[in-house]
Motif scaffolding. Structure first.
Motif, mmCIF file in Angstrom:
data_model
loop_
_atom_site.group_PDB
_atom_site.id
_atom_site.type_symbol
_atom_site.label_atom_id
_atom_site.label_comp_id
_atom_site.label_asym_id
_atom_site.label_seq_id
_atom_site.Cartn_x
_atom_site.Cartn_y
_atom_site.Cartn_z
ATOM 1 N N ARG A 110 -13.340 52.378 55.502
ATOM 2 C CA ARG A 110 -14.139 51.527 56.198
ATOM 3 C C ARG A 110 -14.675 50.135 55.660
ATOM 4 N NH1 ARG A 110 -16.721 54.623 60.294
ATOM 5 N NH2 ARG A 110 -18.790 53.433 60.216
ATOM 6 N N VAL A 111 -14.048 49.893 54.641
ATOM 7 C CA VAL A 111 -13.765 48.560 54.136
ATOM 8 C C VAL A 111 -13.381 47.528 55.157
ATOM 9 C CG1 VAL A 111 -13.003 46.907 52.400
ATOM 10 C CG2 VAL A 111 -14.166 48.968 51.604
ATOM 11 N N PHE A 112 -12.302 48.173 55.604
ATOM 12 C CA PHE A 112 -11.312 47.468 56.858
ATOM 13 C C PHE A 112 -11.945 47.353 58.135
ATOM 14 C CE2 PHE A 112 -8.792 48.581 53.121
ATOM 15 C CZ PHE A 112 -8.199 47.168 52.571
ATOM 16 N N SER B 213 3.687 55.761 62.883
ATOM 17 C CA SER B 213 2.837 55.253 63.909
ATOM 18 C C SER B 213 2.220 56.257 64.784
ATOM 19 C CB SER B 213 3.957 54.524 64.710
ATOM 20 O OG SER B 213 4.782 55.247 65.592
ATOM 21 N N LYS B 214 2.819 57.356 64.915
ATOM 22 C CA LYS B 214 2.045 58.643 65.492
ATOM 23 C C LYS B 214 0.877 58.923 64.888
ATOM 24 C CE LYS B 214 6.436 60.459 67.366
ATOM 25 N NZ LYS B 214 7.289 59.469 66.970
ATOM 26 N N LEU B 215 0.565 58.433 63.436
ATOM 27 C CA LEU B 215 -0.692 59.038 62.917
ATOM 28 C C LEU B 215 -1.737 57.826 63.058
ATOM 29 C CD1 LEU B 215 1.186 60.425 59.596
ATOM 30 C CD2 LEU B 215 0.302 61.807 61.969
ATOM 31 N N LEU B 216 -1.558 56.709 63.436
ATOM 32 C CA LEU B 216 -2.080 55.411 63.212
ATOM 33 C C LEU B 216 -3.592 55.764 63.754
ATOM 34 C CD1 LEU B 216 -1.971 52.572 61.872
ATOM 35 C CD2 LEU B 216 -1.189 51.748 64.343
ATOM 36 N N PHE B 217 -3.583 56.430 65.007
ATOM 37 C CA PHE B 217 -4.862 56.518 65.590
ATOM 38 C C PHE B 217 -5.897 57.228 64.793
ATOM 39 C CE2 PHE B 217 -3.040 60.914 65.783
ATOM 40 C CZ PHE B 217 -4.351 61.616 65.621
ATOM 41 N N PHE B 218 -5.702 58.216 63.765
ATOM 42 C CA PHE B 218 -6.372 58.692 63.016
ATOM 43 C C PHE B 218 -7.265 58.056 62.221
ATOM 44 C CE2 PHE B 218 -7.419 61.829 59.113
ATOM 45 C CZ PHE B 218 -8.185 62.564 59.912
ATOM 46 N N THR B 219 -7.054 56.998 61.410
ATOM 47 C CA THR B 219 -7.652 56.121 60.487
ATOM 48 C C THR B 219 -8.613 55.285 61.338
ATOM 49 O OG1 THR B 219 -5.898 54.723 60.127
ATOM 50 C CG2 THR B 219 -6.523 56.307 58.557
ATOM 51 N N LEU B 220 -7.859 54.824 62.663
ATOM 52 C CA LEU B 220 -8.541 53.814 63.444
ATOM 53 C C LEU B 220 -9.953 54.540 64.326
ATOM 54 C CD1 LEU B 220 -5.754 52.149 65.429
ATOM 55 C CD2 LEU B 220 -6.701 51.288 63.607
ATOM 56 N N GLU B 221 -9.546 55.739 64.545
ATOM 57 C CA GLU B 221 -10.901 56.472 65.209
ATOM 58 C C GLU B 221 -11.864 56.738 64.219
ATOM 59 O OE1 GLU B 221 -9.854 59.658 67.719
ATOM 60 O OE2 GLU B 221 -8.317 59.084 68.624
ATOM 61 N N ILE B 222 -11.518 57.074 62.894
ATOM 62 C CA ILE B 222 -12.629 57.355 62.054
ATOM 63 C C ILE B 222 -13.333 55.956 61.674
ATOM 64 C CG2 ILE B 222 -12.923 57.590 59.407
ATOM 65 C CD1 ILE B 222 -10.646 59.791 59.357
ATOM 66 N N ASN B 223 -12.746 54.950 61.908
ATOM 67 C CA ASN B 223 -13.374 53.599 61.460
ATOM 68 C C ASN B 223 -14.163 53.357 62.714
ATOM 69 O OD1 ASN B 223 -13.043 53.062 58.968
ATOM 70 N ND2 ASN B 223 -11.453 51.476 59.361
ATOM 71 N N ARG B 224 -14.025 53.906 63.940
ATOM 72 C CA ARG B 224 -14.787 53.494 65.109
ATOM 73 C C ARG B 224 -16.231 54.348 65.003
ATOM 74 N NH1 ARG B 224 -10.018 52.760 68.013
ATOM 75 N NH2 ARG B 224 -9.911 54.627 69.033
ATOM 76 N N ASN C 201 -7.763 45.955 46.754
ATOM 77 C CA ASN C 201 -8.089 46.215 45.381
ATOM 78 C C ASN C 201 -9.746 46.579 45.309
ATOM 79 O OD1 ASN C 201 -5.617 45.486 44.540
ATOM 80 N ND2 ASN C 201 -6.074 43.232 44.035
ATOM 81 N N MET C 202 -10.493 46.682 46.449
ATOM 82 C CA MET C 202 -11.616 47.213 46.279
ATOM 83 C C MET C 202 -12.585 46.495 45.230
ATOM 84 S SD MET C 202 -11.770 49.384 48.586
ATOM 85 C CE MET C 202 -10.401 49.798 49.657
ATOM 86 N N VAL C 203 -12.361 45.008 45.205
ATOM 87 C CA VAL C 203 -12.916 44.201 44.357
ATOM 88 C C VAL C 203 -13.517 43.112 45.236
ATOM 89 C CG1 VAL C 203 -10.694 42.846 43.965
ATOM 90 C CG2 VAL C 203 -12.760 42.836 42.314
ATOM 91 N N GLU C 204 -14.826 42.576 44.961
ATOM 92 C CA GLU C 204 -15.385 41.623 45.730
ATOM 93 C C GLU C 204 -14.654 40.038 45.519
ATOM 94 O OE1 GLU C 204 -17.720 44.902 44.822
ATOM 95 O OE2 GLU C 204 -16.679 43.496 43.470
ATOM 96 N N ASP C 205 -14.935 39.203 46.564
ATOM 97 C CA ASP C 205 -14.120 38.022 46.456
ATOM 98 C C ASP C 205 -14.832 37.218 45.292
ATOM 99 O OD1 ASP C 205 -12.588 38.457 48.741
ATOM 100 O OD2 ASP C 205 -13.362 37.161 50.076
ATOM 101 N N ASP C 206 -16.008 37.546 45.266
ATOM 102 C CA ASP C 206 -16.924 36.374 44.076
ATOM 103 C C ASP C 206 -16.503 36.936 42.616
ATOM 104 O OD1 ASP C 206 -18.114 38.983 44.480
ATOM 105 O OD2 ASP C 206 -20.349 38.083 43.992
ATOM 106 N N VAL C 207 -16.072 38.202 42.467
ATOM 107 C CA VAL C 207 -15.601 38.839 41.379
ATOM 108 C C VAL C 207 -14.252 38.220 40.573
ATOM 109 C CG1 VAL C 207 -14.834 40.838 39.908
ATOM 110 C CG2 VAL C 207 -16.892 40.925 41.262
ATOM 111 N N VAL C 208 -13.371 38.040 41.887
ATOM 112 C CA VAL C 208 -12.021 37.507 41.687
ATOM 113 C C VAL C 208 -12.288 36.068 41.401
ATOM 114 C CG1 VAL C 208 -9.646 37.063 42.578
ATOM 115 C CG2 VAL C 208 -10.936 39.201 43.092
#
Length: 613
Positions: A166-168, A129-140, A277-284
């Motif tokens: 950044r997909v998320f 939980s102490k690392l959570l900021f890292f990916t959140l800040e990259i995505n901002r 899964n890095m796959v598009e909804d329409d492919v599934v």
């Protein structure tokens, strides 16, 4: 990777029958092995565990103090250095959690092991939980800033990781909410633990014995129809007795998922899994549509053939995995299973077989049967600095040999992908099934190509068709069941009887008119672990099977350099998406013809069986 529930009924293999248990020096087959986890830790009381927890917690605190709130001000080399530090901490946490998970899988009903697993899970969650900021800040970061970073050579290695992260971005919440959901996951997982421990502790009455769920499910593939029927009725009774509990677990987890999906703005219940899964909804959607449309051409047609072979006007659900009348599914010793799989791997690629051999020589496999052990099978990648471990339950049946081929494919893939490091080695589920299903295909094709007896070839073809139907049709049916349950749950809690009805509707559609399914079969959704562990995971098996069918078709056509391209695909880990990975083979999963090509392989086997019949 957790294995699919297929009730695998693979073709009988021309391996030597198991030798009676004597000393190995007199030619006896070795017993199925138990793994040695000491490459992770020497035991649950290993002092290194608490030391690693302390060291990693300190590293996480220092990382947060150095970088929290500063990601937008870092230059590219500084950001690259931060990602490398983040990876080191994450790998340390991954090693701790992997060990706890493996211990728990091997002894699910042991209270002390359960307590250890919970302790490590909670501590890892607290530290991470102490690392959570890292990916959140990259995505901002704004897109322009990210593009500038990625143009810098120091960040070239991490481009795919940042891309996938950044997909998320559109689904990211505030830092406070993200931290809350991250810490709350510990209690959410308690429902999963309740399911696992319930299944592991269940005892099914069969005759004068009380057997495990795994044992009873294994009897559904027995040669004797009365044995299969007795196992089916016993399982029906056992699941019915606990149906309210299984329904409560399912309803609670589905509601919890819906709440999070609404907050994160995912359009469908399966959207999060597709992003992962890095796959598009329409492919599934195209995959599901193609398989569903082919039910009559595939499962309906095959099971009509099987009913004729068994001399039955209609099949019951306990006949689905019945051996063919002339199929002498001999007991296969562990040594013979090992030889069958490694020989098939070696014929394709000596490198593949050499890596596979390590799992046997270095005790990376747990295949023994014992009470309290998790049912099913998986290959756990652990961390790149160690190696994967395989868990399975070896009964000495043909389907167990195919399970070994499947999980060893996962293991070899995980070894090769580990070269990318912890963050980049993690393969999306849709591609993670490629090596496992390909390993099964290699084993099957090697044996089929060497078989000259027409009767044996028919048995082998029929078994392979059943395995493919279990992998493709059954898994898509599971996916449809999940989709309907999660959609209806949005309107309120589902009664157990309603969940049973959804299951029966989907099963009747997928299995076809050759079956007369009794209402009692409605409870069989209750034991499927994927619905609880990883919602909407199951379509990955169908994705992988169709993908492998298309890949194998390219290989059989004589594609130059196929083996090298294949190994490079496995080594890529999570650095490339399906379009990039399949392009060297001239394949494209977004093309509807791609799925048709994979399904045509199954249909072709059924054509051959119809001609023989």
């Amino acid at each position: 990777m957790q294995a699919k529930d297929t009730g695998r009924n693979a073709p009988s293999l021309p391996c030597a029958p198991a030798v009676a248990a004597h000393d190995r020096s007199h030619g006896a087959s070795a017993p199925a092995p138990t793994w040695n986890l000491s490459d992770l830790y020497t035991g649950q009381n290993d002092a290194a565990i608490d030391q690693d927890l302390l060291t990693t917690a300190e590293a996480a605190e220092a990382f947060r103090a150095q970088f929290a709130g500063r990601i937008s001000s870092l230059d590219s080399p500084e950001l690259a250095s931060a990602i490398e530090a983040y990876q080191r901490i994450e790998e340390s946490l991954g090693k701790l959690l992997s060990y706890a998970q493996l211990c728990y899988s091997a002894e699910t009903t042991d209270a002390g092991t359960g307590q250890f697993y919970q302790r490590i899970t909670e501590r890892v969650t607290d530290i991470s939980s102490k690392l959570l900021f890292f990916t959140l800040e990259i995505n901002r970061l704004e897109d322009a800033a990210v593009q500038t970073h990625l143009a810098n050579a120091s960040l070239a290695r991490w481009g795919s990781w940042i891309r996938d992260l950044r997909v998320f971005r559109p689904h990211q919440l505030s830092d406070e909410l993200e931290a809350f959901l991250h810490e709350k996951d510990v209690t959410d997982r308690a429902w999963v633990r309740l399911f696992d421990e319930t299944i592991a502790s269940m005892r099914i009455p069969l005759g004068t014995e009380q057997v495990t769920v795994t044992h009873a499910l294994n009897n559904l593939s027995d040669r004797s129809r009365p044995v299969r029927e007795a196992a089916a009725h016993a399982l029906e009774g056992a699941f019915s007795e606990r149906l309210r509990l299984f329904s409560l677990i399912t309803n609670t987890l589905a509601k919890d998922k819906h709440i999070i999906d609404v907050w994160r703005h995912y359009p469908t219940p399966g959207s999060y899994r597709n992003r992962s899964n890095m796959v598009e909804d329409d492919v599934v959607a195209a995959l599901v549509s193609a398989v569903t449309a082919d039910y009559p051409r595939l499962s309906h047609r095959y099971y009509a053939l099987k009913a004729r072979w068994l001399g039955l006007p209609k099949l019951q659900h306990w006949d689905r995995n019945a051996p063919l009348p002339e199929d002498d599914d001999r007991e296969i010793g562990w040594d013979d299973a090992r030889r069958c799989v490694l020989t098939a791997y070696a014929r394709f690629s000596p490198e593949l077989a050499t890596i596979g051999e390590r799992f046997f020589e270095r005790q990376w496999i747990d295949a023994t049967l014992r009470d309290g052990k998790s049912s099913g099978a998986f290959s756990h990648p652990t961390v790149p600095s160690v190696h994967p471990y395989i868990l399975m339950n070896y009964h000495g049946r043909t389907r167990d040999v195919m399970t070994l081929a499947h999980e060893l494919g996962h293991g070899v893939h995980q070894v090769l992908a580990a070269e990318q490091g912890y963050l980049l080695s993690q393969t999306p589920l849709t591609l993670a099934e490629t090596a496992s299903v390909f390993g099964e295909m290699l084993t099957f094709r090697s044996l089929l190509d060497n078989e000259t007896d027409p009767r044996r070839r028919r048995i082998m073809l029929a078994g392979k068709v059943e395995d493919m139907l279990n992998t493709v049709v059954r898994q898509i049916a599971f996916y449809q069941f999940e989709t309907l349950v999660h959609q209806e749950r949005r309107g309120g809690e589902l009664l157990p009887e309603r969940i049973n009805e959804i299951w029966m509707t989907i099963q009747r559609d997928s299995l076809g008119p050759a079956f007369d399914l009794s209402p009692a079969y409605g409870v069989f959704w209750a034991y499927i672990p994927h619905f609880i562990h990883s919602p909407f995971y199951v379509y990955a098996y169908a994705f992988g099977d169709c993908l492998v069918n298309a890949l194998y078709d390219v290989f059989r056509s004589g594609e130059r350099g196929f083996q090298q391209k294949y190994l490079e695909m496995l080594r890529a880990g999570g650095t490339k998406r399906h379009r990039e990975l399949l392009a060297p083979f001239g394949l494209d999963a977004s093309d509807p013809a791609f799925w048709r090509r994979g399904l045509d392989v199954i249909a072709g086997f059924i054509d051959e069986l119809e001609n023989v019949a």
